[in-house]
Write a protein that holds these residues in place. Structure first.
Motif, PDB file in Angstrom:
ATOM      1  N   ILE A 182       0.248   5.389   1.204  1.00  0.00           N
ATOM      2  CA  ILE A 182      -0.592   6.368   1.752  1.00  0.00           C
ATOM      3  C   ILE A 182      -0.007   7.694   1.484  1.00  0.00           C
ATOM      4  N   GLU A 183      -0.789   8.446   1.203  1.00  0.00           N
ATOM      5  CA  GLU A 183      -0.499  10.022   1.187  1.00  0.00           C
ATOM      6  C   GLU A 183      -0.892  10.939   2.433  1.00  0.00           C
ATOM      7  N   GLN A 184      -0.112  11.241   3.219  1.00  0.00           N
ATOM      8  CA  GLN A 184      -0.845  11.819   4.713  1.00  0.00           C
ATOM      9  C   GLN A 184      -0.075  12.901   4.791  1.00  0.00           C
ATOM     10  N   LEU A 208       0.798  -1.150  -0.082  1.00  0.00           N
ATOM     11  CA  LEU A 208      -0.044   0.049  -0.115  1.00  0.00           C
ATOM     12  C   LEU A 208       0.772   1.171   0.012  1.00  0.00           C
ATOM     13  N   VAL A 211      -3.049   5.293  10.793  1.00  0.00           N
ATOM     14  CA  VAL A 211      -3.848   6.083   9.730  1.00  0.00           C
ATOM     15  C   VAL A 211      -5.340   6.171  10.068  1.00  0.00           C
ATOM     16  N   ARG A 229       4.230  10.588   1.187  1.00  0.00           N
ATOM     17  CA  ARG A 229       4.067   9.496   0.812  1.00  0.00           C
ATOM     18  C   ARG A 229       4.811   8.275   1.567  1.00  0.00           C
ATOM     19  N   VAL A 259      -6.304  10.349   4.622  1.00  0.00           N
ATOM     20  CA  VAL A 259      -5.322   9.747   3.454  1.00  0.00           C
ATOM     21  C   VAL A 259      -6.069   9.438   2.223  1.00  0.00           C
ATOM     22  N   THR A 260      -5.337   9.275   1.060  1.00  0.00           N
ATOM     23  CA  THR A 260      -5.680   8.406  -0.097  1.00  0.00           C
ATOM     24  C   THR A 260      -4.714   7.354   0.450  1.00  0.00           C
ATOM     25  N   ILE A 261      -5.213   6.063   0.040  1.00  0.00           N
ATOM     26  CA  ILE A 261      -4.421   4.804   0.002  1.00  0.00           C
ATOM     27  C   ILE A 261      -4.365   4.051  -1.073  1.00  0.00           C
ATOM     28  N   THR A 316       5.069   3.925   1.917  1.00  0.00           N
ATOM     29  CA  THR A 316       4.711   2.613   1.456  1.00  0.00           C
ATOM     30  C   THR A 316       4.887   1.859   2.581  1.00  0.00           C
TER      31      THR A 316
END
Ligand code: BTN
Length: 250
Positions: A205-207, A203, A237, A211, A242-244, A213
């Motif tokens: 995530i953008e948090q 995965l 998270v 980024r 976030v986008t994941i 991983t």
């Protein structure tokens, strides 16, 4: 899996609508009963999480929204989506897609490809649970950028899945998890969610502009994701932040 008792007791069906969740939100605000559902054969403005479009072509897939009156404190309610995910993945597996698993917070995936998603929206004291399931074989009716990352229940099961039958299966699978969540909150479902998690999925995530991983290792008792980064650090998270995404193989 037994049939539902309250979920879907009031059922509204449309050939097409903007979004079943639009109709269900309106019904929830005007006092519709707990468990009222709206299903449609197509949506002209289907929506997903994070403002994304949910492609909703006619005839082939399942678009369903349910009015759920949730007695949990406000802070716990966002975890309802996890309870929905548990019932949803059970229904998809029971329909023959044995390899289906959960990607946080609520996607159902097979080998990293998405076949169902959940969008929960508040309407006063109610929550509208919107569920989209790619049901029928083939993804050629979906936009190419979606089709590349999608699969369907029939493709995963390798056999036909009839929509009305799947809807009954889904409602029967969802109801006990919604009841369990209503009685015990997030702590009552995180174990079941973790047991159905796609554990080996890489995965990203953008948090807050960063980024990371890694892969999912489970949930905190409140439903937040625990993600072990490739550097070994465990990150917490929280939904909405976030986008994941699934990292494609190199
Ligand atoms: C997601 O994975 O982003 C959530 C997708 C939710 C789609 C369903 S289809 C029925 C209901 N109506 C909508 O407009 N959205 C949800």
């Amino acid at each position: 899996m037994s049939g539902p008792t309250w979920l879907g007791h009031h059922r509204i069906e449309r050939v097409s609508c903007t979004s079943t969740s639009d109709l269900a939100l309106g019904l929830a605000r005007s006092g519709a009963a707990h468990g009222t559902i709206v299903v449609a054969g197509a949506q002209t403005a289907g929506r997903g999480r994070l403002g994304r479009v949910w492609a909703s072509p006619p005839g082939r897939h399942l678009y369903l929204s349910a009015v759920v009156r949730c007695p949990r404190p406000l802070l716990e309610r966002s975890a309802l989506t996890l309870a929905v995910g548990v019932g949803l993945v059970d229904a998809v597996r029971a329909a023959g897609a044995g390899g289906a698993a959960l990607k946080w917070p609520n996607d159902v995936v097979v080998a990293g490809k998405k076949l169902a998603g959940v969008l929960c929206e508040a309407a006063g004291d109610a929550i509208v649970v919107g569920i989209g399931v790619n049901l029928a074989a083939g993804t050629d009716d979906l936009p190419p950028e979606v089709a590349a990352r999608a699969t369907t229940v029939e493709d995963a099961a390798g056999s036909p899945v009839e929509r009305a039958g799947f809807e009954r299966l889904l409602l029967g699978a969802l109801e006990p998890w919604l009841d369990r969540f209503a009685a015990g909150g997030p702590a009552a479902i995180v174990g079941a969610w973790t047991a159905r998690m796609a554990a080996d999925l890489p995965l990203a995530i953008e948090q807050r502009g960063r980024r990371i991983t890694g892969s999912a290792i489970g949930l905190d008792p409140d439903g937040a994701l625990r993600l072990r980064g490739d550097d070994g650090v465990v990150h917490r998270v929280v939904a909405g932040e976030v986008t994941i995404a699934v990292v494609p193989p190199a």
